[in-house]
Design a protein around this motif. Sequence first.
Motif: not given
Length: 239
Positions: A10-15, A190-192, A142-148
């Motif tokens: 993917x593109x990058x952005x959040x972690x 890479x989080x699905x 790439x964003x941790x689920x708790x930060x969505x």
Amino acid sequence: MTGTDTDTGTDTGAGTDTGTGSDFLLTTRVFYDTIADDYATHFRDGLAARPLDRAVLTGFAELIGKGGEGGRVADLGCGPGLLTAYLDSLGLSPFGIDLSPRMVELARREHPGLHFSQGSMLELDLPDGDLAGVVAWYSVIHTPVDLLPALFTEFARVLAPGGHLLTAFQVGDDPLHLDRPWGHPVSLDFHRRQPDRMAELLEASGFELRARMVREPDTDIGESTPQAFLIARKGLPAG
């Protein structure tokens, strides 16, 4: 930026979930800085073999055009700028933001007529209500689920009332761990995501879901999981 299961994703952005605080941002930035040149070469024609993905982008562009807010759109996690340029070809006024300085450098070189800057999706240097559209094309993975929730609230903040968000991601529950892409000594998760859960989070952040599409994996281009696309609109003021 193609979001397949056999590529760098993917593109990058959040972690990623590799740490807390700023750790995941640093890990993601280092990963994409390291692979940027190979990534840009490998995915130079990333949309060419994906007609359904292009159809989603075209529909999104038409929604922006009908919204009356103008065509200013942020491509968040823009990578080397391929998607930003495609949005430009659809008649929008896009600009790109990416966490990786090297990706931004490549995007500026490949698309000198467009604007790109380095930054985090979690803290956008943009005024409230500034945009007609936000695109997070395989960049929330790439964003941790708790930060969505915080991430989607930030997207809503920068959108004008009635503005639209498009996000794309791979469907599933278990992450893909990518180790040593193109031989580089880096790795990343890479989080699905599940579309229903993502829709719930968007609605909790002030969005109204407008479209939900899941297409089957295209094995001809190396995909092994379904791909999801959500379009949501920031709610209009009461009255």
